[in-house]
Design a protein around this motif. Structure first.
Motif, short mmCIF file in Angstrom:
data_model
loop_
_atom_site.label_atom_id
_atom_site.label_comp_id
_atom_site.label_asym_id
_atom_site.label_seq_id
_atom_site.Cartn_x
_atom_site.Cartn_y
_atom_site.Cartn_z
N ALA A 244 0.82 -1.22 0.00
CA ALA A 244 0.00 0.00 0.00
C ALA A 244 0.85 1.26 0.00
N GLY A 245 2.15 1.12 0.13
CA GLY A 245 3.01 2.30 0.08
C GLY A 245 3.18 3.00 1.42
N GLU A 246 2.88 2.29 2.52
CA GLU A 246 3.15 2.90 3.83
C GLU A 246 4.66 3.00 4.03
N HIS A 247 5.05 3.90 4.89
CA HIS A 247 6.49 4.14 5.08
C HIS A 247 7.09 3.07 6.00
N ILE A 248 7.24 1.86 5.46
CA ILE A 248 7.79 0.79 6.30
C ILE A 248 9.31 0.85 6.38
N ASN A 249 9.93 1.66 5.54
CA ASN A 249 11.37 1.95 5.73
C ASN A 249 11.41 3.10 6.73
N THR A 250 11.39 2.73 8.00
CA THR A 250 11.17 3.74 9.04
C THR A 250 12.41 4.62 9.26
N SER A 251 13.59 4.04 9.17
CA SER A 251 14.77 4.85 9.49
C SER A 251 15.02 5.91 8.42
N GLU A 252 14.46 5.71 7.22
CA GLU A 252 14.59 6.74 6.18
C GLU A 252 13.23 7.39 5.88
N ASP A 253 12.21 6.97 6.65
CA ASP A 253 10.85 7.49 6.48
C ASP A 253 10.41 7.44 5.01
N ARG A 254 10.49 6.25 4.43
CA ARG A 254 10.13 6.09 3.02
C ARG A 254 9.19 4.91 2.79
N ALA A 255 8.40 5.03 1.75
CA ALA A 255 7.64 3.88 1.28
C ALA A 255 8.62 2.89 0.62
N VAL A 256 8.16 1.65 0.49
CA VAL A 256 8.98 0.59 -0.12
C VAL A 256 8.14 -0.01 -1.23
N LEU A 257 8.32 0.49 -2.42
CA LEU A 257 7.33 0.17 -3.45
C LEU A 257 7.90 -0.43 -4.72
N HIS A 258 8.96 -1.25 -4.58
CA HIS A 258 9.46 -1.87 -5.80
C HIS A 258 8.36 -2.68 -6.50
N THR A 259 7.37 -3.14 -5.73
CA THR A 259 6.28 -3.90 -6.37
C THR A 259 5.47 -3.02 -7.33
N ALA A 260 5.47 -1.71 -7.10
CA ALA A 260 4.73 -0.81 -8.00
C ALA A 260 5.42 -0.70 -9.36
N LEU A 261 6.71 -1.00 -9.40
CA LEU A 261 7.46 -0.86 -10.66
C LEU A 261 7.01 -1.88 -11.69
N ARG A 262 6.38 -2.94 -11.25
CA ARG A 262 5.93 -3.97 -12.20
C ARG A 262 4.42 -4.15 -12.16
#
Ligand code: F6P
Length: 545
Positions: free
Chosen positions: A80-98
Motif C-alpha cells: 500500500a506504500g506505507e512508510h515501512i522503511n522507518t529509518s529513512e521514512d520512506r515507502a517501499v514500493l518496488h512492487t509498483a514498478l511492475r
C-alpha cells in the motif's frame, strides 16, 4: 516486540529439540507422501522443500511465528506504500514498478503507477531508437556497445539479468558493465570499443556515488579523446537517477535522463529505469515479460495463504536454520550457467537488507539476523566447494535452481542429451546431500575398513529445489521477486528495517577523508590509527611519494 520472547518462538525451540536429531532418511521412509506434501507451486515456479530438516508440524509453527511478527499486515503495508522503511521514512514500493498500467496506487498523494509507466514508455522509445539504429552517435553511426556505469544495485541487477537473459538479447549490440573504482574496470571495458558507436548509461540512484561519478568522468574523457573536444557528448551519455540536478550538473541532457523515486531501494531497482541497459539488450517487449513475471510472483506473495506461499515458506525455512539450527551461511546453486551472477546479486539483496543488529525502533535485536549468501553455478561448484557441504562440520542449507528445458539443445550422442546430463547432477547432488551413504553401505561395497570413515556421507544436509520449465524473462522476474520477498519475510520476523543500509556509510566517509593523505605532499597522518598510518606510509613510499 521481542520475537524471541513470544510463545511461538518458544514452541519452535521445543520443536527444534525434537526434530534436530531426526534424519531425512527416516523422515522420508516414514512418510511416503512427504515429497508431494512438501512441494509448493507459485506462478511458474515449483519449490520442493521436502529435503529440509522439518516434519509436517514445522510449517504451522513457523507460520504462527510469522503471524505473531505481523507478516500479513506488514505485507499489506508494503504493497500500500506505507512508510515501512522507518529509518529513512520512506515507502517501499518496488512492487509498483511492475504493476500493470491499470493499477491504481496513490502514495503520498501521487499516482505512482502513472509515473512508473510514463518512464517505462520513455525507456521503450529510447530502446527502440537505439535498437533500430535511429539513435546515432556524434559521427552519425549507430550504437554497437552499451556500457552501464553503476555500482551495487545500479550494477548487480542489470549485469545479473543481462547475463541470465543473453539467449534473448540482441547480439549485435554488446553490453558491458563498469562498476569498480579500480581503474582496470573502465580500462578493460573500453579498450577495444569505438567511441563513435558507444553509449554510456550512467546509473546511480543518488548520482553522488564516488565510484560511478569517477568512472563516468573517465568515460567522458575517453570519449572526447576519441572523438575530439567538440564531440556531442549528449549522444553518448544518458543517465538513470532519482537526482536530476546532479545528473544535469554532470552535463547530461535532461531529455536523456530516466528517473525513478526514493521509494525504490538500490538493491530493488533492477525493474526501474536502472534496467535500461537490460531493456536495450532484450527489447521493451521482453522487458515487459520480465516485469510481468515479477508481478505474477508479487500477486502470489500478496494473495496466497502463508502455508502455500513460496516466499513465505522459503523465508521461514531460512529463519528456522539461522535461529534454531544456528546456521550462518546459505548456498545458492543455480544449475544454469546463465545465472552465474545470481549469487552475487543475492548477496547485496539479502545481506545489505538483513545485515542489521537493531530493530526498527533502534533497540538491539535479540536473535541472529541475516545469512551469508554465496554460491556458484552447478556443476562448477561440485568440483570446488561441495565437498565441505557434503562432509564438512558445518550445516549449510542450499537452494538448487534448475530448468527442464535448456536454452540450447546439444545431443551428445544418440542416447545422451547434454542438458539431461547437466540436470542429473542437480538431482543427484540434492539427493546425496539429504540421504548420504552409511558406513554399512560403503563397507558392503568392499571398501577397506580404514577407508570407510573417509567415505561416509552423513547426509541430512538440507536443501530446497526450485524448478521451472525454462529460464525465460518472465521466469527470471519470478525468481528475483521470489528472493526479494524471501528477504522481506526474514526481515519481518527479525523486526528489522530491511530497506536501509546505514552500515555502508562510514567507510564511504572515511575513504573521502583518507583520500588526501595518499596524494598530499606532506600529509598529517596523526589522526589515523597506527596500522592505517603505516599502510598509508608504505603505499606512499611504493608510489614514490
Ligand atoms: O553501497 C550502498 C549503496 O547505496 C547501495 O545500496 C546502492 O545500490 C549503491 O550504493 C549504489 O548507489 P547509487 O545507485 O546511488 O549510485
Amino acid at each position: 516486540m521481542d520475537i524471541a520472547a513470544t510463545p511461538e518462538w518458544a514452541a519452535l525451540s521445543e520443536h527444534h529439540a525434537a526434530v534436530a536429531g531426526l534424519h531425512l532418511r527416516d523422515l522420508f521412509d516414514a512418510d511416503p507422501e512427504r515429497a508431494a506434501a512438501l512441494t509448493t507451486t507459485g506462478a511458474d515456479l515449483v519449490l520442493d522443500w521436502s529435503k529440509n530438516r522439518v516434519t509436517r508440524d514445522t510449517l504451522p509453527l513457523l507460520t504462527a511465528l510469522a503471524r505473531a511478527a505481523g507478516l500479513p499486515g506488514r505485507t499489506d503495508a508494503m504493497f500500500a506504500g506505507e512508510h515501512i522503511n522507518t529509518s529513512e521514512d520512506r515507502a517501499v514500493l518496488h512492487t509498483a514498478l511492475r504493476a500493470p498500467r491499470a493499477t491504481a496506487l496513490a502514495v503520498d498523494g501521487q499516482d505512482v503507477i502513472d509515473d512508473v509507466h510514463a518512464v517505462l514508455d520513455r525507456m521503450g522509445e529510447f530502446t527502440d531508437s537505439v535498437r533500430s539504429g535511429a539513435w546515432t552517435g556524434h559521427t552519425g553511426e549507430r550504437i554497437r556497445a552499451v556500457v552501464n556505469i553503476g555500482i551495487g544495485g545500479s550494477d548487480l541487477g542489470p549485469v545479473m539479468a543481462y547475463e541470465a537473459l543473453r539467449a534473448y538479447a540482441r547480439r549485435d549490440i554488446e553490453l558491458r558493465f563498469v562498476s569498480n573504482i579500480d581503474p582496470t574496470d573502465v580500462a578493460e571495458a573500453t579498450r577495444d570499443l569505438d567511441p563513435a558507436t558507444t553509449l554510456f548509461v550512467v546509473s546511480s540512484k543518488t548520482f553522488t556515488t564516488l565510484e560511478t561519478l569517477t568512472n563516468a568522468r573517465v568515460a567522458r574523457a575517453w570519449l572526447l579523446a576519441g572523438l575530439g573536444d567538440d564531440a556531442d557528448v549528449a549522444k553518448h551519455f544518458v543517465a538513470v537517477s532519482t537526482n536530476a540536478p546532479e545528473a544535469t550538473a554532470f552535463g547530461i541532457d535532461e531529455a536523456n535522463m530516466f528517473g525513478f523515486w526514493d521509494w525504490v531501494g538500490g538493491r530493488y531497482s533492477l525493474d526501474s529505469a536502472i534496467g535500461l541497459s537490460l531493456m536495450i539488450a532484450i527489447g521493451k517487449e521482453q522487458f515487459a515479460e520480465f516485469l510481468a513475471g515479477m508481478h505474477a510472483m508479487d500477486r502470489h506473495f500478496r494473495d496466497t495463504p502463508l502455508e502455500q506461499n513460496l516466499p513465505v515458506i522459503a523465508g521461514l525455512l531460512n529463519v528456522w536454520y539461522v535461529n534454531f539450527f544456528g546456521t550462518e551461511t546459505h548456498a545458492v546453486l543455480p544449475y544454469s550457467q546463465y545465472l552465474h551472477r545470481l549469487p552475487a546479486y543475492l548477496q547485496q539483496l539479502t545481506m545489505e537488507s538483513n545485515g542489521k543488529s537493531v530493530r526498527g525502533d533502534g533497540t538491539p535485536v535479540t536473535t541472529a539476523t541475516g545469512e551469508i549468501f554465496w554460491g556458484e553455478p552447478g556443476t562448477n561448484g561440485q568440483h570446488a566447494f561441495y565437498q565441505l557441504i557434503h562432509q564438512g562440520t558445518r550445516l549449510i542449507p542450499a537452494d538448487f535452481i534448475g530448468f527442464a528445458s535448456p536454452n540450447h539443445e546439444y545431443p551428445v550422442d544418440d542416447e545422451t542429451d547434454m542438458h539431461d546430463l547437466f540436470m542429473s547432477n542437480l538431482f543427484a547432488q540434492s539427493s546425496a546431500l539429504a540421504f548420504g551413504k552409511t558406513a554399512e553401505e560403503i563397507a558392503a561395497e568392499g571398501t577397506p575398513a580404514e577407508l570407510v570413515p573417509h567415505k561416509v556421507m552423513p547426509g541430512n544436509r538440507p536443501s530446497s529445489t526450485i524448478l521451472a520449465r525454462k529460464l525465460t524473462p518472465s521466469v527470471l522476474g519470478q525468481l528475483i521477486a521470489f528472493y526479494e520477498h524471501v528477504t522481506f519475510v526474514e526481515g519481518t520476523i527479525w523486526g528489522i528495517d530491511s530497506f536501509d543500509q546505514w552500515g555502508v556509510e562510514l567507510g564511504k566517509v572515511m575513504a573521502k577523508q583518507l583520500g588526501p593523505t595518499l596524494t598530499e605532499p606532506s600529509p598529517d597522518l596523526s589522526g589515523l590509527d597506527s596500522s592505517t598510518a603505516a599502510l598509508v606510509g608504505r603505499y606512499r613510499e611504493w608510489r614514490g611519494r
